[in-house]
Design a protein around this motif. Structure first.
Motif, PDB file in Angstrom:
ATOM      1  N   LEU A 117      40.040  29.571  42.308  1.00 59.91           N
ATOM      2  CA  LEU A 117      39.296  30.764  42.702  1.00 59.91           C
ATOM      3  C   LEU A 117      38.440  31.271  41.547  1.00 59.91           C
ATOM      4  O   LEU A 117      37.263  31.621  41.725  1.00 59.91           O
ATOM      5  N   ARG A 118      38.995  31.300  40.360  1.00 62.99           N
ATOM      6  CA  ARG A 118      38.259  31.822  39.206  1.00 62.99           C
ATOM      7  C   ARG A 118      37.083  30.916  38.840  1.00 62.99           C
ATOM      8  O   ARG A 118      36.016  31.384  38.457  1.00 62.99           O
ATOM      9  N   LEU A 119      37.279  29.593  38.965  1.00 68.86           N
ATOM     10  CA  LEU A 119      36.167  28.681  38.710  1.00 68.86           C
ATOM     11  C   LEU A 119      35.056  28.871  39.741  1.00 68.86           C
ATOM     12  O   LEU A 119      33.865  28.783  39.412  1.00 68.86           O
ATOM     13  N   LEU A 120      35.443  29.132  40.984  1.00 73.90           N
ATOM     14  CA  LEU A 120      34.446  29.398  42.019  1.00 73.90           C
ATOM     15  C   LEU A 120      33.656  30.664  41.685  1.00 73.90           C
ATOM     16  O   LEU A 120      32.431  30.700  41.841  1.00 73.90           O
ATOM     17  N   VAL A 121      34.344  31.705  41.224  1.00 67.26           N
ATOM     18  CA  VAL A 121      33.664  32.947  40.836  1.00 67.26           C
ATOM     19  C   VAL A 121      32.665  32.672  39.716  1.00 67.26           C
ATOM     20  O   VAL A 121      31.509  33.122  39.757  1.00 67.26           O
ATOM     21  N   LEU A 122      33.074  31.918  38.697  1.00 68.42           N
ATOM     22  CA  LEU A 122      32.175  31.613  37.580  1.00 68.42           C
ATOM     23  C   LEU A 122      30.978  30.789  38.050  1.00 68.42           C
ATOM     24  O   LEU A 122      29.845  31.020  37.598  1.00 68.42           O
TER      25      LEU A 122
ATOM     26  N   ALA B  64      49.316  35.997  41.693  1.00 70.87           N
ATOM     27  CA  ALA B  64      48.303  36.703  42.482  1.00 70.87           C
ATOM     28  C   ALA B  64      47.111  35.782  42.649  1.00 70.87           C
ATOM     29  O   ALA B  64      46.841  34.911  41.807  1.00 70.87           O
ATOM     30  N   ALA B  65      46.385  35.961  43.746  1.00 66.35           N
ATOM     31  CA  ALA B  65      45.272  35.067  44.068  1.00 66.35           C
ATOM     32  C   ALA B  65      44.216  35.054  42.976  1.00 66.35           C
ATOM     33  O   ALA B  65      43.585  34.019  42.723  1.00 66.35           O
ATOM     34  N   ASN B  66      43.997  36.191  42.302  1.00 62.28           N
ATOM     35  CA  ASN B  66      42.949  36.222  41.287  1.00 62.28           C
ATOM     36  C   ASN B  66      43.354  35.531  39.991  1.00 62.28           C
ATOM     37  O   ASN B  66      42.566  35.499  39.041  1.00 62.28           O
ATOM     38  N   PHE B  67      44.561  34.959  39.932  1.00 66.55           N
ATOM     39  CA  PHE B  67      44.940  34.138  38.785  1.00 66.55           C
ATOM     40  C   PHE B  67      45.050  32.661  39.162  1.00 66.55           C
ATOM     41  O   PHE B  67      45.609  31.863  38.414  1.00 66.55           O
TER      42      PHE B  67
ATOM     43  N   ALA C   4      36.021  34.560  31.664  1.00 68.90           N
ATOM     44  CA  ALA C   4      35.962  33.119  31.378  1.00 68.90           C
ATOM     45  C   ALA C   4      37.108  32.686  30.466  1.00 68.90           C
ATOM     46  O   ALA C   4      37.703  31.616  30.666  1.00 68.90           O
ATOM     47  N   ALA C   5      37.446  33.515  29.469  1.00 68.69           N
ATOM     48  CA  ALA C   5      38.516  33.169  28.527  1.00 68.69           C
ATOM     49  C   ALA C   5      39.873  33.114  29.233  1.00 68.69           C
ATOM     50  O   ALA C   5      40.675  32.198  28.988  1.00 68.69           O
ATOM     51  N   ILE C   6      40.141  34.092  30.095  1.00 74.87           N
ATOM     52  CA  ILE C   6      41.399  34.077  30.841  1.00 74.87           C
ATOM     53  C   ILE C   6      41.467  32.853  31.749  1.00 74.87           C
ATOM     54  O   ILE C   6      42.502  32.190  31.861  1.00 74.87           O
ATOM     55  N   THR C   7      40.339  32.513  32.357  1.00 81.85           N
ATOM     56  CA  THR C   7      40.285  31.339  33.230  1.00 81.85           C
ATOM     57  C   THR C   7      40.597  30.070  32.436  1.00 81.85           C
ATOM     58  O   THR C   7      41.394  29.224  32.877  1.00 81.85           O
TER      59      THR C   7
END
Length: 316
Positions: A276-281, A269-272, A250-253
């Protein structure tokens, strides 16, 4: 131990496929050439590319379970498990072609010790290099492929492995809602918590067309990978580990927009990608109640403390 094809099968190999027309025949040919009797179940995840016709025409006549929608690798495995009535169950990617003594080597390894619940293969890429001989647990909770290992490993690579059917059932089966990735690491965690061992079997070799269906490095690959790693930790790991890793994600996001505003480089990279990261959270929050219920079930059946598993295997 049995070797002849006429012996009663002790293993059922589950092959999950989705649009596997280009490689499913090689997989089924290799299974048909095994020197150890077995049953095969092919789970067809609603393919529309002619895969179903290839499976139906294959001379080995595998049992076919055709799903009405694509349930992913984890969902396909979970759907087939109620059909398995043999002592062992194999997991095999549809783009993997095992050598003829693959199944015999895995069966003998699991048979050889009452404490072993799973045996993992030597997965080789097309150029002969090693992709995986098992899975290690990293210091931040990732399940990472090992390319060199001793006999005991933390976990198995779900692309080609053999498990005790009863042990898998007792620890809760396969997490079907993972869709794809980390279903093997999560299962290894639960087996370890229940006191079972996982071993690497070098002679059990498989040629693997890695990523033929899932495009490693793509956005969906990273979405499943990031989400399922955190779900696995929330279900299985010590609470402090799970909370630290979720907080770090969450902090990196949250920091990504600030880094871009300040002109600080962000990995390409896609994971940054923020979306995408908000969707994961968001997915983690939606699944949290069910995840915590699963955590309680796993804890009640565990015979080894979570912290002990983490201390023994994390970062090795």
């Amino acid at each position: 131990m049995p070797d002849a094809l006429s012996d009663s099968p002790r293993s059922t190999v589950i092959v999950v496929t989705w649009r596997g027309r280009e490689h499913i025949t090689a997989c089924l040919d290799a299974l048909a050439a095994q020197g150890r009797a077995h049953r095969t179940i092919v789970v067809d995840n609603a393919s529309t590319d002619g895969t179903a016709e290839l499976i139906a025409a294959h001379p080995s006549a595998p049992r076919v379970l055709r799903l009405p929608r694509n349930a992913g690798y984890a969902g396909g495995l979970a759907a087939a498990l109620p059909l398995v009535d043999t002592p062992f169950v194999g997991w095999l990617n549809d783009d993997a072609a095992p050598e003829p003594d693959w199944l015999a080597a895995l069966e003998d390894a699991v048979d050889g010790s009452a404490t072993v619940a799973a045996a993992t293969s030597s997965m080789l890429l097309g150029d002969g290099s090693t992709q995986s001989v098992g899975v290690r647990l990293t210091g931040d909770g990732h399940g990472a492929d090992l390319t060199l290992a001793g006999r005991d490993v933390f976990g198995f690579c779900g692309g080609a492995a053999l498990l005790r059917t009863d042990a898998l059932a007792r620890v809760g089966g396969v997490p079907a809602d993972f869709f794809c990735y980390y279903e093997d690491t999560d299962t290894a965690w639960r087996l370890r918590l229940a006191g079972w061992r996982v071993v690497s079997v070098g002679p059990a070799r498989v040629r693997h067309r890695h990523g033929a269906s899932t495009e490693p490095g793509s956005a969906r690959f990273h979405r499943w990978n990031e989400r399922n790693r955190l779900l696995t930790l929330a279900r299985c790991a010590p609470a402090g580990v799970a909370l630290r890793q979720a907080a770090a994600f969450a902090a990196i996001t949250a920091a990504l927009p600030l880094r871009r505003l300040r002109g600080v480089a962000v990995p390409d990279a896609a994971n940054f990608r923020l979306r995408l990261r908000l969707l994961v959270l968001a997915e983690l929050l939606l699944r949290l109640p069910g995840c915590l219920a699963a955590r309680r079930r796993i804890g009640r059946s565990a015979t080894v403390p979570r912290a002990a598993v983490w201390r023994e295997w994390a970062g090795r």
